[in-house]
Design a protein around this motif. Structure first.
Motif, PDB file in Angstrom:
ATOM      1  N   ASP A  16       0.813  -1.218   0.000  1.00 39.44           N
ATOM      2  CA  ASP A  16       0.000   0.000   0.000  1.00 39.44           C
ATOM      3  C   ASP A  16       0.845   1.267   0.000  1.00 39.44           C
ATOM      4  OD1 ASP A  16      -2.263  -1.537   0.009  1.00 39.44           O
ATOM      5  OD2 ASP A  16      -2.457  -1.541   2.197  1.00 39.44           O
ATOM      6  N   VAL A  17       1.983   1.220   0.699  1.00 36.58           N
ATOM      7  CA  VAL A  17       2.844   2.406   0.745  1.00 36.58           C
ATOM      8  C   VAL A  17       3.385   2.733  -0.639  1.00 36.58           C
ATOM      9  CG1 VAL A  17       4.961   3.384   1.709  1.00 36.58           C
ATOM     10  CG2 VAL A  17       3.459   1.988   3.148  1.00 36.58           C
ATOM     11  N   PHE A  18       3.850   1.723  -1.343  1.00 34.75           N
ATOM     12  CA  PHE A  18       4.383   1.965  -2.684  1.00 34.75           C
ATOM     13  C   PHE A  18       3.274   2.403  -3.631  1.00 34.75           C
ATOM     14  CE2 PHE A  18       5.710   0.968  -6.952  1.00 34.75           C
ATOM     15  CZ  PHE A  18       6.992   1.480  -6.986  1.00 34.75           C
ATOM     16  N   ASP A  19       2.092   1.831  -3.472  1.00 27.54           N
ATOM     17  CA  ASP A  19       0.983   2.242  -4.325  1.00 27.54           C
ATOM     18  C   ASP A  19       0.697   3.745  -4.165  1.00 27.54           C
ATOM     19  OD1 ASP A  19       0.752  -0.326  -5.208  1.00 27.54           O
ATOM     20  OD2 ASP A  19      -0.922  -0.853  -3.889  1.00 27.54           O
ATOM     21  N   GLU A  20       0.796   4.243  -2.945  1.00 29.97           N
ATOM     22  CA  GLU A  20       0.610   5.672  -2.718  1.00 29.97           C
ATOM     23  C   GLU A  20       1.737   6.487  -3.351  1.00 29.97           C
ATOM     24  OE1 GLU A  20      -0.007   8.836   0.990  1.00 29.97           O
ATOM     25  OE2 GLU A  20       0.211   6.683   1.364  1.00 29.97           O
ATOM     26  N   TYR A  21       2.960   5.958  -3.235  1.00 31.46           N
ATOM     27  CA  TYR A  21       4.094   6.630  -3.880  1.00 31.46           C
ATOM     28  C   TYR A  21       3.893   6.717  -5.391  1.00 31.46           C
ATOM     29  CZ  TYR A  21       6.894   6.249   0.404  1.00 31.46           C
ATOM     30  OH  TYR A  21       7.383   6.369   1.680  1.00 31.46           O
ATOM     31  N   GLU A  22       3.429   5.633  -5.972  1.00 34.05           N
ATOM     32  CA  GLU A  22       3.230   5.608  -7.426  1.00 34.05           C
ATOM     33  C   GLU A  22       2.101   6.546  -7.843  1.00 34.05           C
ATOM     34  OE1 GLU A  22       2.585   2.408 -11.091  1.00 34.05           O
ATOM     35  OE2 GLU A  22       2.382   1.749  -9.011  1.00 34.05           O
ATOM     36  N   LEU A  23       1.041   6.624  -7.050  1.00 35.24           N
ATOM     37  CA  LEU A  23      -0.051   7.535  -7.350  1.00 35.24           C
ATOM     38  C   LEU A  23       0.419   8.993  -7.324  1.00 35.24           C
ATOM     39  CD1 LEU A  23      -3.105   7.802  -7.875  1.00 35.24           C
ATOM     40  CD2 LEU A  23      -3.415   7.955  -5.402  1.00 35.24           C
ATOM     41  N   ASN A  24       1.223   9.329  -6.321  1.00 29.86           N
ATOM     42  CA  ASN A  24       1.776  10.682  -6.244  1.00 29.86           C
ATOM     43  C   ASN A  24       2.695  10.981  -7.423  1.00 29.86           C
ATOM     44  OD1 ASN A  24       0.441  11.149  -3.833  1.00 29.86           O
ATOM     45  ND2 ASN A  24       2.175  10.532  -2.563  1.00 29.86           N
ATOM     46  N   PHE A  25       3.473   9.980  -7.803  1.00 36.80           N
ATOM     47  CA  PHE A  25       4.382  10.159  -8.934  1.00 36.80           C
ATOM     48  C   PHE A  25       3.609  10.443 -10.217  1.00 36.80           C
ATOM     49  CE2 PHE A  25       6.388   8.301 -12.676  1.00 36.80           C
ATOM     50  CZ  PHE A  25       7.586   8.977 -12.700  1.00 36.80           C
ATOM     51  N   ASN A  26       2.540   9.683 -10.447  1.00 33.84           N
ATOM     52  CA  ASN A  26       1.745   9.886 -11.665  1.00 33.84           C
ATOM     53  C   ASN A  26       1.151  11.287 -11.713  1.00 33.84           C
ATOM     54  OD1 ASN A  26       2.265   7.256 -12.492  1.00 33.84           O
ATOM     55  ND2 ASN A  26       0.417   6.433 -11.521  1.00 33.84           N
ATOM     56  N   LYS A  27       0.638  11.755 -10.572  1.00 33.72           N
ATOM     57  CA  LYS A  27       0.071  13.106 -10.517  1.00 33.72           C
ATOM     58  C   LYS A  27       1.158  14.157 -10.740  1.00 33.72           C
ATOM     59  CE  LYS A  27      -1.171  14.603  -6.495  1.00 33.72           C
ATOM     60  NZ  LYS A  27      -1.930  14.822  -5.225  1.00 33.72           N
ATOM     61  N   GLN A  28       2.330  13.945 -10.137  1.00 34.68           N
ATOM     62  CA  GLN A  28       3.431  14.895 -10.286  1.00 34.68           C
ATOM     63  C   GLN A  28       3.904  14.965 -11.722  1.00 34.68           C
ATOM     64  OE1 GLN A  28       6.820  13.892  -7.883  1.00 34.68           O
ATOM     65  NE2 GLN A  28       7.845  15.849  -8.233  1.00 34.68           N
ATOM     66  N   ASN A  36       1.323  16.918 -13.855  1.00 34.43           N
ATOM     67  CA  ASN A  36       1.396  18.365 -13.616  1.00 34.43           C
ATOM     68  C   ASN A  36       2.653  18.976 -14.228  1.00 34.43           C
ATOM     69  OD1 ASN A  36      -1.001  18.286 -12.220  1.00 34.43           O
ATOM     70  ND2 ASN A  36      -0.032  18.078 -10.208  1.00 34.43           N
ATOM     71  N   ALA A  37       3.781  18.250 -14.140  1.00 35.57           N
ATOM     72  CA  ALA A  37       5.019  18.752 -14.740  1.00 35.57           C
ATOM     73  C   ALA A  37       4.882  18.892 -16.250  1.00 35.57           C
ATOM     74  CB  ALA A  37       6.181  17.830 -14.391  1.00 35.57           C
ATOM     75  N   ASN A  38       4.227  17.922 -16.891  1.00 36.54           N
ATOM     76  CA  ASN A  38       4.023  17.993 -18.341  1.00 36.54           C
ATOM     77  C   ASN A  38       3.108  19.163 -18.706  1.00 36.54           C
ATOM     78  OD1 ASN A  38       5.612  15.728 -18.711  1.00 36.54           O
ATOM     79  ND2 ASN A  38       3.880  14.309 -18.724  1.00 36.54           N
ATOM     80  N   ARG A  39       2.091  19.374 -17.897  1.00 38.55           N
ATOM     81  CA  ARG A  39       1.149  20.463 -18.182  1.00 38.55           C
ATOM     82  C   ARG A  39       1.817  21.830 -18.058  1.00 38.55           C
ATOM     83  NH1 ARG A  39      -4.135  20.075 -14.745  1.00 38.55           N
ATOM     84  NH2 ARG A  39      -4.526  21.951 -15.981  1.00 38.55           N
ATOM     85  N   ILE A  40       2.544  22.043 -16.956  1.00 41.24           N
ATOM     86  CA  ILE A  40       3.164  23.354 -16.759  1.00 41.24           C
ATOM     87  C   ILE A  40       4.252  23.617 -17.796  1.00 41.24           C
ATOM     88  CG2 ILE A  40       4.941  22.637 -15.105  1.00 41.24           C
ATOM     89  CD1 ILE A  40       4.356  25.227 -13.585  1.00 41.24           C
ATOM     90  N   HIS A  41       4.983  22.560 -18.184  1.00 47.10           N
ATOM     91  CA  HIS A  41       5.995  22.727 -19.226  1.00 47.10           C
ATOM     92  C   HIS A  41       5.342  23.112 -20.553  1.00 47.10           C
ATOM     93  CE1 HIS A  41       8.745  21.424 -22.445  1.00 47.10           C
ATOM     94  NE2 HIS A  41       9.704  21.773 -21.603  1.00 47.10           N
ATOM     95  N   LYS A  42       4.237  22.489 -20.873  1.00 48.22           N
ATOM     96  CA  LYS A  42       3.533  22.779 -22.120  1.00 48.22           C
ATOM     97  C   LYS A  42       3.027  24.218 -22.137  1.00 48.22           C
ATOM     98  CE  LYS A  42      -0.611  21.434 -24.718  1.00 48.22           C
ATOM     99  NZ  LYS A  42      -1.780  20.522 -24.752  1.00 48.22           N
ATOM    100  N   GLU A  43       2.446  24.675 -21.020  1.00 45.79           N
ATOM    101  CA  GLU A  43       1.879  26.018 -20.983  1.00 45.79           C
ATOM    102  C   GLU A  43       2.960  27.102 -20.975  1.00 45.79           C
ATOM    103  OE1 GLU A  43      -1.150  26.674 -21.564  1.00 45.79           O
ATOM    104  OE2 GLU A  43      -1.684  24.556 -21.562  1.00 45.79           O
ATOM    105  N   VAL A  44       4.075  26.853 -20.287  1.00 44.63           N
ATOM    106  CA  VAL A  44       5.163  27.837 -20.293  1.00 44.63           C
ATOM    107  C   VAL A  44       5.760  27.946 -21.697  1.00 44.63           C
ATOM    108  CG1 VAL A  44       7.478  28.349 -19.419  1.00 44.63           C
ATOM    109  CG2 VAL A  44       5.680  27.650 -17.848  1.00 44.63           C
ATOM    110  N   PRO A  64      14.871  25.070 -17.053  1.00 44.66           N
ATOM    111  CA  PRO A  64      14.819  24.269 -15.825  1.00 44.66           C
ATOM    112  C   PRO A  64      13.608  23.343 -15.765  1.00 44.66           C
ATOM    113  CG  PRO A  64      15.370  26.539 -15.311  1.00 44.66           C
ATOM    114  CD  PRO A  64      14.969  26.515 -16.739  1.00 44.66           C
ATOM    115  N   LEU A  65      12.468  23.793 -16.267  1.00 42.93           N
ATOM    116  CA  LEU A  65      11.294  22.920 -16.289  1.00 42.93           C
ATOM    117  C   LEU A  65      11.500  21.727 -17.209  1.00 42.93           C
ATOM    118  CD1 LEU A  65       8.244  25.380 -16.323  1.00 42.93           C
ATOM    119  CD2 LEU A  65       8.852  23.739 -14.547  1.00 42.93           C
ATOM    120  N   THR A  66      12.226  21.942 -18.294  1.00 45.17           N
ATOM    121  CA  THR A  66      12.525  20.824 -19.198  1.00 45.17           C
ATOM    122  C   THR A  66      13.398  19.786 -18.503  1.00 45.17           C
ATOM    123  OG1 THR A  66      12.385  22.313 -21.104  1.00 45.17           O
ATOM    124  CG2 THR A  66      13.508  20.222 -21.429  1.00 45.17           C
ATOM    125  N   ALA A  67      14.414  20.272 -17.780  1.00 46.38           N
ATOM    126  CA  ALA A  67      15.273  19.340 -17.030  1.00 46.38           C
ATOM    127  C   ALA A  67      14.482  18.613 -15.950  1.00 46.38           C
ATOM    128  CB  ALA A  67      16.438  20.106 -16.413  1.00 46.38           C
TER     129      ALA A  67
END
Length: 435
Positions: free
Chosen positions: A37-49, A52-60, A120-123
Motif C-alpha cells: 500500500d505504501v508503494f501504491d501511494e508513492y506511485e499515485l503521487n508520482f503519476n500526478k506529479q 502536472n510537470a508535463n502540463r506546466i511545461h507545455k503552458e510555459v 529548468p522545467l525541461t530538465a
C-alpha cells in the motif's frame, strides 16, 4: 551463436508468457499477489506529479511562443510608425529611441523566460521517464516473484514431491525476491524525495517567470507613457497650425464660349492677341453676368442688370467685335482683355495693416450689422472642400467679417456669414463680387 540467440529468444518468450498467465490468474482471483500500500501511494503521487510537470511545461512553452509573437508584433508596429511619422514632426527622434527601448525589453524578457523558467522545467520533466521505467520494471519483477512463489507452493502441495524441482524453484524464487527488493528499495528512496521537490521547483520557476514579467510590464509602461507624451505633443502642435498646409487661392471658373455662324462669310478672319483665342463674327454665350456688365460699361458707359430666372443668371449673348474695331492691328486691346484687367483689380483684396481685409472699392459699408465689413454676392457656385469653409450657390449674399485670428488670414480667402443660413466659414473671394 545462432543456437544461443534462439535459446535466449525462447527463454524471453517463456518469461513473458509466464507473466501474462500470472496476471490473468491474479485478475481472476485464482492467484494472490503481493500488495504494498505504501508503494501504491508513492506511485499515485508520482503519476500526478508527472502529469502536472508535463502540463506546466507545455503552458510555459506556449506562453514563450506568444511572448515572441507579441515581440514581433511590437517591432512591426514601431517599424510602421517610423515610416508614417514624418521627420519634421515633433518627437521623431524620441519615437525611434522608445522603439529601441521596447525592442530591448522584449528581447531580454523572452531570454529570461527561456533560460530561467522553460529550460529548468525541461530538465525537471526529463527525469520522470527514467523513473517510470524503474516503476514498470519493479512491477514486472513483482509478478515474477509471485509466479515463482506460486510454483514453489504447487510443487510442495503435489502428491509426489520432487525435491530436485522444489530446490530449483526455491532458488528461482530467491533470485526474483532479491531483484524485486533491490528495485523496490531504490524507488522507496527516490519517489518521496522527487515528490517533495515539486514545491520548491514550481515556486522557483514561477518566481523567475513573474519577476521577469513584472520587470517588462513596468518598463513597458514607462515606454508607453513616453509614447503617449509624444503623441500628445504632436496633437497640440497640430492644433496650433504648425503643420497646416498653406491654402492656394481657388482657381476662377472659366467662361463658356460657344461658336456661332459668321454674319458675313466674306469677312476676313482676324485673331487679336488677348487672354484666349477669339474668332471674329462669332457670339459668346453663357458668360457670367459680371463679365458682361464690365464689358457693357466699357463699350456703352452704362451698367445693364443681368437677367435672372429663379435666382440663376441667364447667359447673355454679346456680339463679337467687327473688323473695323480691330483696324489698329497688333496694338488693339479687346474689351475682354480690359474686362480681365478690371476683374483682377476687383479681386485684389486690400488689407488693413496687413491683418484684416478692408472694404473693397464700390462696396457699400453703411447700414451694415455690427462686425460686418461689407457684403458680397456669389457669382459662381462653390462647394466647400474643408470643414472650415462654406458652400454657396450663384446669387447667395454673404456678409464679410474679420478673421477670428488675424494670423490665419490667407491670401485670396475671406471669412463670411451666409445671410440665408447664418453659416460662417472661409470662401474664395474670386467667386463673389462686392455689393
Amino acid at each position: 551463436m545462432a543456437e544461443n540467440k534462439g535459446g535466449l529468444f525462447a527463454k524471453t518468450v517463456q518469461k513473458h508468457a509466464g507473466r501474462a498467465k500470472e496476471k490473468i490468474l491474479q485478475n481472476l482471483g485464482k492467484a494472490d499477489r503481493t500488495v504494498d500500500d505504501v508503494f501504491d501511494e508513492y506511485e499515485l503521487n508520482f503519476n500526478k506529479q508527472q502529469t502536472n510537470a508535463n502540463r506546466i511545461h507545455k503552458e510555459v512553452a506556449n506562453y514563450l511562443r506568444c511572448c515572441r509573437a507579441l515581440h514581433g508584433a511590437s517591432k512591426g508596429l514601431f517599424e510602421t510608425l517610423a515610416d508614417v511619422y514624418e521627420p519634421e514632426w515633433v518627437g521623431h527622434e524620441l519615437l525611434y529611441a522608445q522603439a529601441q527601448n521596447s525592442d530591448m525589453l522584449w528581447t531580454d524578457f523572452c531570454h529570461k523566460v527561456q533560460d530561467q523558467t522553460l529550460t529548468p522545467l525541461t530538465a525537471y520533466q526529463q527525469q520522470f521517464p527514467e523513473i517510470r521505467k524503474k516503476i514498470d520494471k519493479r512491477g514486472r519483477k513483482l509478478v515474477d516473484y509471485d509466479s515463482q512463489r506460486h510454483q514453489l507452493e504447487n510443487l510442495q502441495r503435489a502428491n509426489r514431491r520432487d525435491e530436485y524441482k522444489i530446490a530449483r524453484s526455491r532458488d528461482a524464487l530467491e533470485t526474483a525476491r532479491v531483484t524485486y527488493e533491490a528495485l523496490n528499495k531504490e524507488l522507496y528512496d527516490e519517489l518521496p524525495t522527487l515528490y517533495d521537490e515539486r514545491i520548491p521547483i514550481v515556486a522557483a520557476h514561477l518566481q523567475s517567470l513573474f519577476a521577469a514579467e513584472a520587470t517588462v510590464m513596468v518598463e513597458s509602461s514607462k515606454v508607453a507613457k513616453e509614447l503617449e507624451a509624444i503623441a500628445d505633443k504632436l496633437a497640440k502642435e497640430c492644433e496650433k497650425g504648425t503643420y497646416k498646409v498653406k491654402r492656394a487661392v481657388a482657381p476662377r471658373p472659366l467662361s463658356v464660349v460657344e461658336p456661332s455662324s459668321p454674319k458675313n462669310a466674306n469677312s476676313p478672319s482676324i485673331r487679336p492677341t488677348i487672354s484666349g483665342p477669339v474668332t471674329p463674327n462669332k457670339e459668346e454665350t453663357g458668360r457670367p453676368y459680371e463679365e458682361i456688365e464690365f464689358e457693357d460699361k466699357k463699350v456703352n458707359g452704362t451698367v445693364s442688370a443681368p437677367a435672372r430666372t429663379n435666382g440663376e443668371v441667364i447667359g447673355t449673348k454679346i456680339p463679337a467685335a467687327t473688323g473695323s474695331s480691330l483696324s489698329n492691328g497688333p496694338s488693339f486691346t479687346s474689351p475682354l482683355a480690359e474686362l480681365n484687367q478690371k476683374v483682377e483689380e476687383i479681386y485684389d483684396i486690400p488689407m488693413d495693416g496687413g491683418k484684416q481685409p478692408s472694404p473693397l472699392t464700390g462696396a457699400t459699408t453703411e447700414g451694415l450689422p455690427p462686425g460686418v465689413l461689407y457684403r458680397v454676392r456669389a457669382t459662381y457656385k462653390y462647394t466647400r472642400e474643408d470643414v472650415d469653409e462654406i458652400s454657396f450657390e450663384i446669387g447667395d449674399i454673404i456678409q464679410v467679417v474679420e478673421y477670428d485670428d488675424p494670423e490665419e488670414q490667407e491670401e485670396g480667402w475671406l471669412t463670411g456669414v451666409k445671410e440665408a443660413t447664418s453659416e460662417k466659414g472661409l470662401f474664395p473671394a474670386n467667386f463673389t463680387r462686392p455689393i
